[in-house]
Write a protein that holds these residues in place. Structure first.
Motif, PDB file in Angstrom:
ATOM      1  N   ILE A 176      -3.033   0.417  -3.776  1.00  0.00           N
ATOM      2  CA  ILE A 176      -2.714  -0.948  -3.380  1.00  0.00           C
ATOM      3  C   ILE A 176      -2.271  -1.705  -4.625  1.00  0.00           C
ATOM      4  CG2 ILE A 176      -3.608  -3.102  -2.404  1.00  0.00           C
ATOM      5  CD1 ILE A 176      -5.682  -1.394  -0.902  1.00  0.00           C
ATOM      6  N   THR A 177      -1.121  -2.382  -4.514  1.00  0.00           N
ATOM      7  CA  THR A 177      -0.639  -3.236  -5.600  1.00  0.00           C
ATOM      8  C   THR A 177      -0.564  -4.673  -5.099  1.00  0.00           C
ATOM      9  OG1 THR A 177       1.684  -2.863  -5.024  1.00  0.00           O
ATOM     10  CG2 THR A 177       0.704  -1.369  -6.660  1.00  0.00           C
ATOM     11  N   ASP A 206       2.907  -3.023   4.131  1.00  0.00           N
ATOM     12  CA  ASP A 206       2.600  -4.367   3.668  1.00  0.00           C
ATOM     13  C   ASP A 206       1.080  -4.539   3.655  1.00  0.00           C
ATOM     14  OD1 ASP A 206       1.942  -7.362   4.673  1.00  0.00           O
ATOM     15  OD2 ASP A 206       3.669  -7.341   3.303  1.00  0.00           O
ATOM     16  N   PHE A 207       0.519  -4.861   2.506  1.00  0.00           N
ATOM     17  CA  PHE A 207      -0.932  -4.969   2.357  1.00  0.00           C
ATOM     18  C   PHE A 207      -1.530  -6.034   3.277  1.00  0.00           C
ATOM     19  CE2 PHE A 207      -4.478  -7.147   0.154  1.00  0.00           C
ATOM     20  CZ  PHE A 207      -5.440  -6.165   0.351  1.00  0.00           C
ATOM     21  N   CYS A 208      -0.923  -7.199   3.335  1.00  0.00           N
ATOM     22  CA  CYS A 208      -1.489  -8.284   4.143  1.00  0.00           C
ATOM     23  C   CYS A 208      -1.474  -7.945   5.623  1.00  0.00           C
ATOM     24  CB  CYS A 208      -0.749  -9.588   3.870  1.00  0.00           C
ATOM     25  SG  CYS A 208      -1.014 -10.174   2.177  1.00  0.00           S
ATOM     26  N   TYR A 209      -0.423  -7.262   6.075  1.00  0.00           N
ATOM     27  CA  TYR A 209      -0.387  -6.834   7.478  1.00  0.00           C
ATOM     28  C   TYR A 209      -1.525  -5.861   7.765  1.00  0.00           C
ATOM     29  CZ  TYR A 209       0.933  -4.467  11.736  1.00  0.00           C
ATOM     30  OH  TYR A 209       0.912  -3.921  12.978  1.00  0.00           O
ATOM     31  N   VAL A 218       0.875  -1.171   0.000  1.00  0.00           N
ATOM     32  CA  VAL A 218       0.000   0.000   0.000  1.00  0.00           C
ATOM     33  C   VAL A 218       0.913   1.221   0.000  1.00  0.00           C
ATOM     34  CG1 VAL A 218      -1.820   1.266   1.194  1.00  0.00           C
ATOM     35  CG2 VAL A 218      -1.748  -1.243   1.327  1.00  0.00           C
ATOM     36  N   PHE A 219       0.810   2.030  -1.048  1.00  0.00           N
ATOM     37  CA  PHE A 219       1.598   3.254  -1.164  1.00  0.00           C
ATOM     38  C   PHE A 219       0.701   4.424  -0.777  1.00  0.00           C
ATOM     39  CE2 PHE A 219       3.193   0.235  -4.285  1.00  0.00           C
ATOM     40  CZ  PHE A 219       4.543   0.207  -3.967  1.00  0.00           C
ATOM     41  N   VAL A 220       1.119   5.173   0.232  1.00  0.00           N
ATOM     42  CA  VAL A 220       0.323   6.293   0.742  1.00  0.00           C
ATOM     43  C   VAL A 220       1.110   7.579   0.557  1.00  0.00           C
ATOM     44  CG1 VAL A 220      -0.768   7.296   2.786  1.00  0.00           C
ATOM     45  CG2 VAL A 220      -0.804   4.813   2.441  1.00  0.00           C
TER      46      VAL A 220
END
Length: 150
Positions: free
Chosen positions: A131-132, A87-90, A70-72
């Motif tokens: 989100i990638t 980390d997206f899953c986290y 996730v890039f914010v």
């Protein structure tokens, strides 16, 4: 005290409980992204100080997501932008009690928090979150912001 200006600003903000909010959120997802039919919303809108605010994201994921980032990027007034990668899953497990892999199909995410103006400075806030997936393909892009006056 090392920073009296910061102390004064925080004191003014803490004493001013009459904040007004004008907020918006929308999708900036590309047509070929892995999430389609994206809807983003939050309520109540406008938010109310001291009450819970909830953000929701609905859509259809076209392929299973096993991992990702996730890039914010967030902006406030003339300050340099805040740029972070998570980390997206986290975040998924922390925010919505879901887990990776995220299967293809319809999804509904929500997150609620209490709005405390004692930690908010008046001004214009805006930002994007992208989100990638594990292949670095865009899953979804969201943008939004708030104008906070008080």
């Amino acid at each position: 005290m090392q920073n009296p200006l910061l102390f004064i600003i925080l004191l003014i903000v803490k004493c001013n409980a009459e904040f007004q909010f004008k907020c918006w959120a929308e999708s900036c997802t590309k047509p070929n992204s892995l999430m389609q039919n994206v809807k983003v919303n939050f309520y109540p809108n406008p938010p109310v100080e001291g009450q819970k605010i909830t953000g929701e994201l609905d859509g259809t994921i076209m392929e299973k997501v096993t991992s990702g980032r996730v890039f914010v990027k967030a902006f406030f007034k003339n300050f340099p932008p805040l740029k972070e990668t998570y980390d997206f899953c986290y975040l998924l497990s922390y925010l919505d009690k879901m887990q990776c892999p995220l299967p293809a199909g319809d999804v509904h995410f929500n997150y609620s928090t209490f709005l405390k103006t004692s930690s908010i400075l008046p001004g214009n806030y805006s930002g994007t979150a992208t989100i990638t997936n594990q292949m670095n393909d865009e899953v979804v892009c969201l943008k939004g912001g708030c104008e906070i006056t008080g």
